[in-house]
Design a protein around this motif. Structure first.
Motif, PDB file in Angstrom:
ATOM      1  N   THR A  49      66.767  84.468  52.035  1.00  0.00           N
ATOM      2  CA  THR A  49      67.536  83.563  51.222  1.00  0.00           C
ATOM      3  C   THR A  49      67.499  82.086  51.290  1.00  0.00           C
ATOM      4  O   THR A  49      67.557  81.408  50.473  1.00  0.00           O
ATOM      5  CB  THR A  49      69.166  83.852  51.458  1.00  0.00           C
ATOM      6  OG1 THR A  49      69.320  85.498  51.091  1.00  0.00           O
ATOM      7  CG2 THR A  49      70.087  83.326  50.460  1.00  0.00           C
ATOM      8  N   ALA A  60      64.497  80.824  49.784  1.00  0.00           N
ATOM      9  CA  ALA A  60      64.482  80.852  48.280  1.00  0.00           C
ATOM     10  C   ALA A  60      65.659  79.708  47.898  1.00  0.00           C
ATOM     11  O   ALA A  60      65.078  78.796  46.754  1.00  0.00           O
ATOM     12  CB  ALA A  60      65.268  82.072  47.908  1.00  0.00           C
ATOM     13  N   ILE A  61      66.575  79.208  48.601  1.00  0.00           N
ATOM     14  CA  ILE A  61      67.435  78.131  48.281  1.00  0.00           C
ATOM     15  C   ILE A  61      66.707  76.745  48.475  1.00  0.00           C
ATOM     16  O   ILE A  61      66.716  75.926  47.644  1.00  0.00           O
ATOM     17  CB  ILE A  61      68.658  78.204  49.246  1.00  0.00           C
ATOM     18  CG1 ILE A  61      69.621  79.265  49.124  1.00  0.00           C
ATOM     19  CG2 ILE A  61      69.534  76.605  49.228  1.00  0.00           C
ATOM     20  CD1 ILE A  61      70.604  79.476  49.981  1.00  0.00           C
ATOM     21  N   CYS A 104      67.430  80.370  40.926  1.00  0.00           N
ATOM     22  CA  CYS A 104      68.571  80.633  41.505  1.00  0.00           C
ATOM     23  C   CYS A 104      69.111  82.064  41.300  1.00  0.00           C
ATOM     24  O   CYS A 104      69.563  82.770  42.211  1.00  0.00           O
ATOM     25  CB  CYS A 104      69.836  79.667  40.403  1.00  0.00           C
ATOM     26  SG  CYS A 104      69.768  78.103  40.580  1.00  0.00           S
ATOM     27  N   THR A 156      67.377  83.877  44.188  1.00  0.00           N
ATOM     28  CA  THR A 156      68.195  83.431  45.248  1.00  0.00           C
ATOM     29  C   THR A 156      69.405  84.336  45.625  1.00  0.00           C
ATOM     30  O   THR A 156      69.742  84.826  46.500  1.00  0.00           O
ATOM     31  CB  THR A 156      68.643  81.893  45.474  1.00  0.00           C
ATOM     32  OG1 THR A 156      67.284  81.254  45.369  1.00  0.00           O
ATOM     33  CG2 THR A 156      69.198  81.653  46.693  1.00  0.00           C
TER      34      THR A 156
END
Length: 189
Positions: free
Chosen positions: A72, A75-76, A177, A180
């Motif tokens: 995560t 991904a952010i 987004c 994520t």
């Protein structure tokens, strides 16, 4: 118009916190609280965005041995990097006197530049929240950043020139987004 967008940007995270549905089911892949989660398993949770997810996370070496929180986080950071590059791109176009801009496009570029800057800040805050174990808050902040990009898209839809300048960039940030948020659902609570 910019003040309207600023007010929405200020209120939006609070509204998202209230409206964001809480997960009631368990994810299809049950991540281990101590072990790693494969990029493939995480990206399978993104459905139609599997290829984009793999292309985004695979080059990041830290993703190879990461758990759901680490994936995560990666991904952010990917979304934040993309949004930051778009904000810089918008600033460059806005300041380029050789680029022929209508008044409508000029306003679109200025508004979207502000929106992308806000999105970058929210994504940076999402990373901090994630690192502190505030997983739900992190998801709300990612959603708020995504909402900024959607408002940029909506605010510029009447400007035909924006199609070639922003449509693909807005779509890419929106997809990142979504990836994520899908991976964040795999974090054990």
């Amino acid at each position: 118009m910019a003040s309207f967008y600023a007010a929405i940007g200020f209120i939006l995270p609070f509204l998202l916190a209230i409206a964001l549905p809480q997960s009631t089911g368990s994810p299809a892949v049950a991540p281990s609280t101590t072990g790693s989660l494969s990029i493939e398993d995480a990206c399978k949770q993104t459905a139609k965005l599997y290829d984009v997810c793999m292309a985004t996370l695979s080059p990041d070496r830290s993703s190879l041995t990461a758990d759901a929180v680490g994936l995560t986080r990666a991904a952010i950071l990917a979304v934040q990097k993309n949004a930051s590059e778009t904000a810089t791109y918008l600033t460059n176009i806005d300041e380029d006197d050789n680029f022929n801009k209508t008044a409508q496009l000029q306003q679109c570029l200025e508004d979207c530049g502000e929106r992308y800057e806000a999105a970058v800040e929210q994504l940076a805050d999402a990373t901090i929240a994630l690192d502190m174990g505030a997983y739900d808050e992190s998801q709300v902040l990612v959603s708020a950043g995504q909402a900024e990009v959607k408002l940029c898209q909506k605010g510029c839809q009447d400007s035909p020139e924006h199609q070639s300048i922003l449509m693909a960039r807005n779509t890419e940030v929106d997809q990142l987004c979504n990836i994520t948020l899908a991976i964040a659902k795999l974090i054990p609570r």
